[in-house]
Design a protein around this motif. Structure first.
Motif, PDB file in Angstrom:
ATOM      1  N   GLN A 279       0.826  -1.201   0.000  1.00  0.00           N
ATOM      2  CA  GLN A 279       0.000   0.000   0.000  1.00  0.00           C
ATOM      3  C   GLN A 279       0.860   1.251   0.000  1.00  0.00           C
TER       4      GLN A 279
ATOM      5  N   ILE B   2     -10.803   0.798  -0.242  1.00  0.00           N
ATOM      6  CA  ILE B   2      -9.415   0.846  -0.692  1.00  0.00           C
ATOM      7  C   ILE B   2      -9.417   1.563  -2.032  1.00  0.00           C
TER       8      ILE B   2
ATOM      9  N   ARG C 299      -0.105  -0.529  -5.683  1.00  0.00           N
ATOM     10  CA  ARG C 299      -0.063  -0.168  -4.263  1.00  0.00           C
ATOM     11  C   ARG C 299      -1.177   0.832  -3.989  1.00  0.00           C
TER      12      ARG C 299
ATOM     13  N   LYS D 183      -5.106   3.370   1.388  1.00  0.00           N
ATOM     14  CA  LYS D 183      -6.137   2.960   2.342  1.00  0.00           C
ATOM     15  C   LYS D 183      -6.371   4.140   3.289  1.00  0.00           C
TER      16      LYS D 183
END
Length: 196
Positions: free
Chosen positions: A13, A39, A48, A51
């Motif tokens: 992420q 997300i 990636r 969030k």
């Protein structure tokens, strides 16, 4: 057994550290996940996703509403706010400072710790999207500088390559996987020095 993958810092992420010194402007390509934990997929981020914390979700909802289908194709400018506190520690957090498709700038309260709320302003975004490698390279340079490495761009690029036994002619050639390996090694070395 090679444990290098276990050292990677949440490479799945976008992290606040990736944005230190280099805000990015990204286009939203999809919103997935659960309604309680959306997300946000960003174009050019090598899978990636972002969030967002609850405070930033509220900012987005204020600007665009709560229907995520409307978010796709819109752009956000994201920065690292180093003042964000989690579990009593300053860890930094990804914040929205500008959005496309809003009529004007707005300010609203956003919680940055259990006890602290700040007035957060979002501007109208007119900047083009950022090349993804720029934020990635800034994160690498920040980590190298924090670990005591110095030098100009080419010297930093050579140092980054030495860390994992690679070489590139330009920072935009560093893959997301290699970037995460560099960051993991440099941050681990820096952590060991600070605790020694």
């Amino acid at each position: 057994m090679d444990i290098s993958k276990a050292l990677l810092a949440k490479s799945d992420q976008l992290n606040a550290a990736d944005l230190t010194g280099a805000p990015i402007v990204a286009t939203i390509s999809a919103v997935v996940g659960e309604p309680t934990k959306p997300i946000i997929e960003l174009e050019g981020m090598d899978g990636r996703p972002w969030k967002p914390a609850k405070g930033m979700l509220r900012v987005i909802a204020r600007g665009w509403g709560t229907e995520t289908d409307a978010f796709v194709g819109r752009r956000v400018k994201l920065v690292n706010n180093p003042e964000v506190i989690y579990a009593g520690e300053r860890v930094g957090g990804v914040e929205v400072v500008a959005m496309s498709h809003i009529d004007g700038a707005f300010t609203m309260p956003v919680r940055i710790s259990q006890k602290k709320v700040k007035q957060h302003t979002v501007e109208v975004l007119s900047e083009p999207p950022t090349e993804p490698w720029i934020a990635q390279w800034q994160a690498i340079k920040n980590a190298l500088t924090a670990a005591g490495y110095e030098g100009d761009g080419p010297a930093m690029l050579a140092t980054a390559g030495q860390v994992i036994g690679a070489a590139w002619e330009h920072p935009n050639k560093i893959s997301a996987e290699d970037a995460q390996k560099i960051l993991a090694v440099v941050r681990e070395d820096n952590h060991q020095e600070q605790t020694a």
